[in-house]
Write a protein that holds these residues in place. Structure first.
Motif, PDB file in Angstrom:
ATOM      1  N   MET A 292       0.927  -1.178  -0.055  1.00 56.11           N
ATOM      2  CA  MET A 292      -0.085  -0.130  -0.030  1.00 56.11           C
ATOM      3  C   MET A 292       0.897   1.307   0.267  1.00 56.11           C
ATOM      4  N   ALA A 293       0.492   1.993  -0.771  1.00 55.23           N
ATOM      5  CA  ALA A 293       1.561   3.381  -1.059  1.00 55.23           C
ATOM      6  C   ALA A 293       1.501   4.227   0.244  1.00 55.23           C
ATOM      7  N   GLY A 294       2.778   4.472   0.694  1.00 54.38           N
ATOM      8  CA  GLY A 294       3.283   5.168   1.776  1.00 54.38           C
ATOM      9  C   GLY A 294       3.042   4.589   3.045  1.00 54.38           C
ATOM     10  N   VAL A 295       2.606   3.093   3.238  1.00 49.53           N
ATOM     11  CA  VAL A 295       2.363   2.207   4.263  1.00 49.53           C
ATOM     12  C   VAL A 295       3.226   1.145   4.248  1.00 49.53           C
ATOM     13  N   THR A 296       3.339   0.314   3.026  1.00 53.45           N
ATOM     14  CA  THR A 296       4.156  -0.827   3.056  1.00 53.45           C
ATOM     15  C   THR A 296       4.574  -0.739   1.664  1.00 53.45           C
ATOM     16  N   GLU A 297       5.784  -1.549   1.493  1.00 51.90           N
ATOM     17  CA  GLU A 297       6.614  -1.547  -0.063  1.00 51.90           C
ATOM     18  C   GLU A 297       7.355  -2.875  -0.209  1.00 51.90           C
ATOM     19  N   LYS A 298       7.569  -3.103  -1.079  1.00 52.70           N
ATOM     20  CA  LYS A 298       8.457  -4.195  -1.547  1.00 52.70           C
ATOM     21  C   LYS A 298       9.936  -3.935  -1.424  1.00 52.70           C
ATOM     22  N   VAL A 299      10.643  -4.832  -0.882  1.00 51.18           N
ATOM     23  CA  VAL A 299      12.127  -4.571  -0.718  1.00 51.18           C
ATOM     24  C   VAL A 299      12.755  -5.976  -0.985  1.00 51.18           C
ATOM     25  N   PRO A 300      13.987  -5.906  -1.751  1.00 48.98           N
ATOM     26  CA  PRO A 300      14.991  -6.944  -1.904  1.00 48.98           C
ATOM     27  C   PRO A 300      15.419  -7.486  -0.729  1.00 48.98           C
ATOM     28  N   VAL A 301      15.510  -8.799  -0.078  1.00 46.55           N
ATOM     29  CA  VAL A 301      16.102  -9.174   0.966  1.00 46.55           C
ATOM     30  C   VAL A 301      16.678 -10.502   0.778  1.00 46.55           C
ATOM     31  N   THR A 302      18.020 -10.558   1.268  1.00 45.16           N
ATOM     32  CA  THR A 302      18.765 -11.462   1.203  1.00 45.16           C
ATOM     33  C   THR A 302      18.675 -12.454   2.038  1.00 45.16           C
ATOM     34  N   ILE A 303      18.665 -13.797   1.801  1.00 45.52           N
ATOM     35  CA  ILE A 303      18.204 -15.047   2.717  1.00 45.52           C
ATOM     36  C   ILE A 303      19.066 -14.864   4.236  1.00 45.52           C
ATOM     37  N   LYS A 304      18.677 -15.069   5.122  1.00 42.87           N
ATOM     38  CA  LYS A 304      19.295 -15.057   6.268  1.00 42.87           C
ATOM     39  C   LYS A 304      20.482 -16.241   6.470  1.00 42.87           C
ATOM     40  N   MET A 305      21.453 -16.132   7.233  1.00 36.38           N
ATOM     41  CA  MET A 305      22.202 -16.957   7.140  1.00 36.38           C
ATOM     42  C   MET A 305      21.784 -18.365   8.066  1.00 36.38           C
ATOM     43  N   TYR A 306      21.164 -18.076   9.129  1.00 37.73           N
ATOM     44  CA  TYR A 306      20.670 -19.170  10.036  1.00 37.73           C
ATOM     45  C   TYR A 306      19.819 -20.059   9.313  1.00 37.73           C
ATOM     46  N   LEU A 307      18.817 -19.669   8.163  1.00 35.25           N
ATOM     47  CA  LEU A 307      17.942 -20.427   7.336  1.00 35.25           C
ATOM     48  C   LEU A 307      19.134 -21.137   6.215  1.00 35.25           C
ATOM     49  N   VAL A 308      20.245 -20.486   5.914  1.00 35.35           N
ATOM     50  CA  VAL A 308      21.088 -21.155   5.102  1.00 35.35           C
ATOM     51  C   VAL A 308      21.726 -22.439   5.681  1.00 35.35           C
ATOM     52  N   ILE A 309      22.119 -22.297   6.910  1.00 36.69           N
ATOM     53  CA  ILE A 309      22.648 -23.557   7.775  1.00 36.69           C
ATOM     54  C   ILE A 309      21.700 -24.358   7.849  1.00 36.69           C
ATOM     55  N   GLN A 310      20.495 -24.376   8.017  1.00 37.67           N
ATOM     56  CA  GLN A 310      19.480 -25.320   8.256  1.00 37.67           C
ATOM     57  C   GLN A 310      19.206 -26.025   6.817  1.00 37.67           C
ATOM     58  N   ILE A 311      19.178 -25.109   5.957  1.00 40.22           N
ATOM     59  CA  ILE A 311      18.924 -25.976   4.593  1.00 40.22           C
ATOM     60  C   ILE A 311      20.216 -26.815   4.036  1.00 40.22           C
ATOM     61  N   ILE A 312      21.503 -26.233   4.451  1.00 44.14           N
ATOM     62  CA  ILE A 312      22.404 -27.173   4.018  1.00 44.14           C
ATOM     63  C   ILE A 312      22.632 -28.475   4.568  1.00 44.14           C
ATOM     64  N   LEU A 313      22.611 -28.194   6.160  1.00 38.69           N
ATOM     65  CA  LEU A 313      22.630 -29.336   7.065  1.00 38.69           C
ATOM     66  C   LEU A 313      21.482 -30.450   6.727  1.00 38.69           C
ATOM     67  N   ILE A 314      20.358 -30.081   6.460  1.00 34.60           N
ATOM     68  CA  ILE A 314      19.220 -30.928   6.085  1.00 34.60           C
ATOM     69  C   ILE A 314      19.490 -31.761   4.906  1.00 34.60           C
ATOM     70  N   SER A 315      19.965 -30.743   4.026  1.00 33.18           N
ATOM     71  CA  SER A 315      20.251 -31.614   2.609  1.00 33.18           C
ATOM     72  C   SER A 315      21.577 -32.381   2.870  1.00 33.18           C
ATOM     73  N   ALA A 316      22.336 -32.250   3.503  1.00 31.92           N
ATOM     74  CA  ALA A 316      23.652 -33.157   3.667  1.00 31.92           C
ATOM     75  C   ALA A 316      22.973 -34.233   4.386  1.00 31.92           C
ATOM     76  N   ALA A 317      22.226 -34.000   5.458  1.00 32.34           N
ATOM     77  CA  ALA A 317      21.520 -35.521   5.930  1.00 32.34           C
ATOM     78  C   ALA A 317      20.863 -36.261   5.088  1.00 32.34           C
ATOM     79  N   ALA A 318      20.275 -35.652   3.821  1.00 31.09           N
ATOM     80  CA  ALA A 318      19.415 -36.442   2.919  1.00 31.09           C
ATOM     81  C   ALA A 318      20.461 -36.934   2.042  1.00 31.09           C
TER      82      ALA A 318
END
Length: 480
Positions: A292-318
């Motif tokens: 909504m104009a003046g209230v919310t906006e779209k912004v680019p966000v880099t994936i957080k490192m704690y999520l990266v760690i989870q993804i990599i470790l779970i993938s390695a387990a698989a």
């Protein structure tokens, strides 16, 4: 103030009672204290540390699958070959072995497989097993703050970044590894001269006069060198180590991480009046993904490192399950996975309880501790240490107290410098690794004393933590 003291006593009693029962009771009884504070005293419930818990789950799943694949046995075999090749240096090599195994796996409970071997090597060389065993147990726990996949390190990085001290996981371990390594080696040097040699110890000599006890001490040999390690087990180790290396690389060059668009509230934006007459905050609009104009906006966000760690470790387990024939049921039955899940429950309950109490009484805490801590920053180390003695979890100490420390105005580099002080649970020898070490020493030289605190782990633990903290503080001061 009286109400605050009463509620603090509730927290401390819950932690004490949980430590007496041990295991899952740490988290469960903390939950009972939480219920008392919320339902009886009307405190607003804090937020459980879900991000840290998810990382622990991912890490222990990966480590548990590695153990089920037989890959951990290969790692322990390598350590055993080194120990048996240089038995005279067992007091130094044993803690180094448990130290680096913990760094690789992310949990100190890997020492259960190695400790009987350490005892066996010492006995066959005529060295008092208390010397290498006690410091090896301490080293395995101290190394948790040196592992890039441990919950303690990841939590420190995430909480610090949220409070303006941006420090990556590699930066943390580059300070903690040399600091704790020096602490362990100094403690090992002291341990190499502790107690009497077995052939000169009258208590031990009287003990082995009994033929049954003599056979128990000298008639068995603990080893896993005769265990066959398959190519798939070795492959599992390479997958696991590859995952750790990838985590370290991505932590150092986070600009290459994928980015995505998300909706967030604009600072200072007013609440929105809906046609129904109800008002909605910009934050709730952002959560709903509404722009909504003046209230919310779209912004680019880099994936957080704690999520990266989870993804990599779970993938390695698989990958280990699919490519290395690791059985999920065996992983769940292993001590690495089980001890890790106990840690999850402990952190869940303890950190939630602490977050609720500190959140409700932060102003009182600032009035009580603020001036002293701001004048003498290093005194926060005492708070970390005492809390660790009570709750037996480095991750829980960091999750519970680090936000409090930042709110008291303590600089991030100081908190990094006193990080070794989150390991204090050797002080009261009720932690599973210490108890297991006592039980695995066939000679009985590694012991819990008559007065409880005069146990085999006390002096090595104090030396390790104090020296590590001093070195860590100096390095953090120099580099940060």
């Amino acid at each position: 103030m009286l109400i605050t003291i009463i509620e603090l006593l509730v927290v401390l009693f819950a932690l004490y009672l949980g430590s007496r029962y041990g295991s899952l009771a740490l988290g469960a009884i903390a939950g009972l204290g939480l219920a008392f504070l919320v339902f009886d005293h009307g405190l607003q419930p804090g937020t459980p540390p879900t991000d840290v818990i998810y990382i622990i789950v991912a890490a222990i799943t990966c480590a548990g699958v590695l153990q089920a694949s037989g890959g951990m046995d290969w790692m322990v075999q390598i350590a055993e070959r080194i120990l048996r090749k240089h038995p005279a240096r067992i007091t130094f090599l044993a803690p180094l072995s448990t130290f680096f195994l913990t760094i690789l796996v992310g949990t100190g409970h890997v020492m259960y497989t190695l400790m009987p071997i350490i005892t066996d090597v010492a006995i066959k060389k005529g060295i008092r097993p208390e010397r290498p065993c006690a410091i090896a147990s301490v080293a395995s726990m101290l190394a948790i703050i040196c592992s890039p996949i441990s919950a303690a390190v990841v939590a420190f990085s995430a909480i610090s970044s949220a409070n303006g001290f941006h420090i990556s996981i590699p930066q943390i371990v580059m300070i903690t590894i040399p600091s704790c390594l020096i602490g362990v080696l100094v403690a090992a040097g002291w341990s190499s001269r502790r107690g009497k040699d077995l052939d000169k110890d009258p208590v031990f000599q009287a003990y082995i006069k009994d033929p049954v006890q003599y056979s128990y001490v000298y008639g068995k040999s603990d080893t896993i060198l005769d265990k066959t390690i398959t190519a798939k087990s070795k492959r599992a180790v390479f997958i696991f180590l590859g995952a750790i290396i990838l985590i370290i690389i991505l932590s150092m060059v986070q600009q290459i991480l994928p980015a995505y668009e998300t909706v967030q509230a604009i600072n200072g934006a007013p609440d929105v009046m809906l046609p129904t007459g109800k008002t909605v905050s910009p934050e709730n609009l952002a959560k709903a993904g509404i722009v909504m104009a003046g209230v919310t906006e779209k912004v680019p966000v880099t994936i957080k490192m704690y999520l990266v760690i989870q993804i990599i470790l779970i993938s390695a387990a698989a990958l280990i399950i699919m490519l290395c024939d690791a059985k999920p049921k065996s992983a769940v039955a292993g001590n690495v996975w089980q001890s890790g899940m106990v840690a999850v429950v402990a952190i869940y309950g303890i950190a939630w309880l602490a977050n609720t109490f500190f959140g409700a009484h932060m102003d009182d805490i600032k009035d009580l501790l603020g001036e002293m801590v701001q004048k003498y920053h290093w005194t926060i180390a005492l708070m970390f240490f005492v809390f660790s003695v009570l709750i037996n979890s480095q991750g829980a100490v960091i999750v519970s107290l680090l936000p409090v420390a930042y709110s008291l105005g303590i600089p991030g580099w100081v908190l990094l410098g006193v990080l070794p002080c989150v390991y204090g649970y050797f002080f009261i020898p009720n932690y599973p690794t210490d108890i297991a070490t006592v039980n695995m020493d066939r000679t009985g030289t590694t012991r819990i004393g008559k007065y409880v605190l005069n146990h085999s782990f006390m002096v090595p633990g104090l030396i390790s933590v104090v020296v590590s903290t001093v070195v860590c503080y100096i390095l953090a001061c120099v580099f940060f």
